[in-house]
Scaffold this motif. Structure first.
Motif, mmCIF file in Angstrom:
data_model
loop_
_atom_site.group_PDB
_atom_site.id
_atom_site.type_symbol
_atom_site.label_atom_id
_atom_site.label_comp_id
_atom_site.label_asym_id
_atom_site.label_seq_id
_atom_site.Cartn_x
_atom_site.Cartn_y
_atom_site.Cartn_z
ATOM 1 N N ARG A 33 17.651 21.110 -39.178
ATOM 2 C CA ARG A 33 18.939 20.585 -38.714
ATOM 3 C C ARG A 33 18.797 19.212 -38.043
ATOM 4 O O ARG A 33 19.620 18.822 -37.232
ATOM 5 C CB ARG A 33 19.636 21.573 -37.774
ATOM 6 C CG ARG A 33 20.023 22.861 -38.437
ATOM 7 C CD ARG A 33 20.618 23.909 -37.505
ATOM 8 N NE ARG A 33 21.455 23.385 -36.464
ATOM 9 C CZ ARG A 33 21.557 23.914 -35.240
ATOM 10 N NH1 ARG A 33 20.874 24.974 -34.926
ATOM 11 N NH2 ARG A 33 22.350 23.379 -34.343
ATOM 12 N N ARG A 34 17.762 18.473 -38.400
ATOM 13 C CA ARG A 34 17.516 17.154 -37.809
ATOM 14 C C ARG A 34 18.041 16.067 -38.737
ATOM 15 O O ARG A 34 17.838 16.117 -39.944
ATOM 16 C CB ARG A 34 16.043 16.956 -37.549
ATOM 17 C CG ARG A 34 15.534 18.066 -36.662
ATOM 18 C CD ARG A 34 14.598 17.601 -35.658
ATOM 19 N NE ARG A 34 14.251 18.753 -34.821
ATOM 20 C CZ ARG A 34 13.684 18.652 -33.674
ATOM 21 N NH1 ARG A 34 13.407 17.466 -33.193
ATOM 22 N NH2 ARG A 34 13.402 19.718 -32.969
ATOM 23 N N VAL A 35 18.690 15.084 -38.109
ATOM 24 C CA VAL A 35 19.292 13.996 -38.866
ATOM 25 C C VAL A 35 18.868 12.678 -38.227
ATOM 26 O O VAL A 35 18.905 12.530 -37.004
ATOM 27 C CB VAL A 35 20.833 14.115 -38.881
ATOM 28 C CG1 VAL A 35 21.460 13.007 -39.707
ATOM 29 C CG2 VAL A 35 21.271 15.486 -39.392
ATOM 30 N N THR A 36 18.452 11.732 -39.070
ATOM 31 C CA THR A 36 18.148 10.374 -38.616
ATOM 32 C C THR A 36 19.321 9.489 -39.004
ATOM 33 O O THR A 36 19.778 9.511 -40.153
ATOM 34 C CB THR A 36 16.851 9.851 -39.252
ATOM 35 O OG1 THR A 36 15.786 10.750 -38.929
ATOM 36 C CG2 THR A 36 16.521 8.453 -38.740
ATOM 37 N N LEU A 37 19.801 8.734 -38.031
ATOM 38 C CA LEU A 37 20.989 7.901 -38.208
ATOM 39 C C LEU A 37 20.666 6.437 -37.938
ATOM 40 O O LEU A 37 19.966 6.118 -36.970
ATOM 41 C CB LEU A 37 22.080 8.352 -37.234
ATOM 42 C CG LEU A 37 22.497 9.819 -37.306
ATOM 43 C CD1 LEU A 37 23.261 10.225 -36.048
ATOM 44 C CD2 LEU A 37 23.329 10.070 -38.543
ATOM 45 N N THR A 84 32.799 -2.996 -33.202
ATOM 46 C CA THR A 84 32.808 -1.899 -34.157
ATOM 47 C C THR A 84 31.451 -1.222 -34.106
ATOM 48 O O THR A 84 30.424 -1.867 -34.363
ATOM 49 C CB THR A 84 33.103 -2.388 -35.595
ATOM 50 O OG1 THR A 84 34.402 -2.992 -35.610
ATOM 51 C CG2 THR A 84 33.076 -1.232 -36.590
ATOM 52 N N ALA A 85 31.436 0.047 -33.728
ATOM 53 C CA ALA A 85 30.215 0.857 -33.714
ATOM 54 C C ALA A 85 30.176 1.660 -35.005
ATOM 55 O O ALA A 85 31.158 2.324 -35.351
ATOM 56 C CB ALA A 85 30.209 1.781 -32.508
ATOM 57 N N GLU A 86 29.053 1.572 -35.711
ATOM 58 C CA GLU A 86 28.896 2.268 -36.980
ATOM 59 C C GLU A 86 27.650 3.148 -36.947
ATOM 60 O O GLU A 86 26.624 2.754 -36.394
ATOM 61 C CB GLU A 86 28.750 1.278 -38.140
ATOM 62 C CG GLU A 86 29.948 0.384 -38.340
ATOM 63 C CD GLU A 86 29.751 -0.650 -39.439
ATOM 64 O OE1 GLU A 86 30.768 -1.184 -39.898
ATOM 65 O OE2 GLU A 86 28.589 -0.933 -39.829
ATOM 66 N N VAL A 87 27.771 4.310 -37.573
ATOM 67 C CA VAL A 87 26.661 5.249 -37.684
ATOM 68 C C VAL A 87 26.556 5.655 -39.144
ATOM 69 O O VAL A 87 27.563 5.994 -39.767
ATOM 70 C CB VAL A 87 26.901 6.487 -36.787
ATOM 71 C CG1 VAL A 87 25.855 7.551 -37.033
ATOM 72 C CG2 VAL A 87 26.932 6.078 -35.317
ATOM 73 N N GLU A 88 25.327 5.611 -39.683
ATOM 74 C CA GLU A 88 25.102 5.958 -41.086
ATOM 75 C C GLU A 88 23.947 6.952 -41.194
ATOM 76 O O GLU A 88 22.900 6.778 -40.563
ATOM 77 C CB GLU A 88 24.758 4.700 -41.879
ATOM 78 C CG GLU A 88 24.486 4.949 -43.341
ATOM 79 C CD GLU A 88 24.217 3.680 -44.131
ATOM 80 O OE1 GLU A 88 23.903 3.790 -45.329
ATOM 81 O OE2 GLU A 88 24.330 2.573 -43.554
ATOM 82 N N VAL A 89 24.119 7.978 -42.001
ATOM 83 C CA VAL A 89 23.082 8.978 -42.208
ATOM 84 C C VAL A 89 21.974 8.381 -43.085
ATOM 85 O O VAL A 89 22.238 7.933 -44.198
ATOM 86 C CB VAL A 89 23.646 10.253 -42.872
ATOM 87 C CG1 VAL A 89 22.529 11.259 -43.142
ATOM 88 C CG2 VAL A 89 24.739 10.878 -42.007
#
Length: 147
Positions: free
Chosen positions: A117-121, A104-109
């Motif tokens: 427009r930059r996001v760290t995950l 299971t691959a998970e990505v969270e903000v």
């Protein structure tokens, strides 16, 4: 076996800290063979049972970057999704993934800079609820203003 959440795009204007998306996939021998072919990484620990049996892993394992590729799939298809530009990724491999493992691959903000427009995950992969990979990604998220 592939269990995806809806694919598409979440534009920067709609992103919120704490959002999570994931996918679940069984890593097969065929996946490992195809990754070896595409990447040209034919290390026998991935492809040769006899060789791999005598390593610290005591058996064949998937390429670490194959597992990391599942994180890329979540980022590129779900969060933020289509139109996302990968800027960077840190990875720490915590345990091997073997043929037949369900990952299971998970990505969270974690952080959002709306102006740039930059996001760290936060990025992670789990097998049987145990972490096998963790890291952070930096991306440029798509915007509704630039369709």
């Amino acid at each position: 076996m592939l269990d995806n959440q809806p694919r598409g795009t979440i534009v920067i204007e709609d992103l919120e800290v704490g959002m999570v998306r994931s996918l679940t996939k069984e890593v097969t021998t065929r996946d490992i063979e195809l990754f070896a072919e595409v990447s040209t990484d034919r290390n026998p620990v991935h492809l040769d049972d006899a060789y791999a049996a005598d390593t610290i892993f005591a058996g064949r394992i998937a390429h670490g970057m194959l597992t990391a590729g599942l994180v890329s799939a979540v980022i590129g298809e779900q969060l933020p999704g289509h139109g996302t530009v990968y800027l960077g990724q840190s990875l720490k491999f915590l345990a091997p993934v073997r043929p037949g493992d369900v990952v299971t691959a998970e990505v969270e903000v974690l952080e959002i800079d709306y102006a740039k427009r930059r996001v760290t995950l936060d990025t992670r992969c789990l097998v049987d609820g145990k972490p096998v990979l963790k890291g952070q990604a930096s991306v440029l998220a798509p915007s509704a203003k630039f369709d």
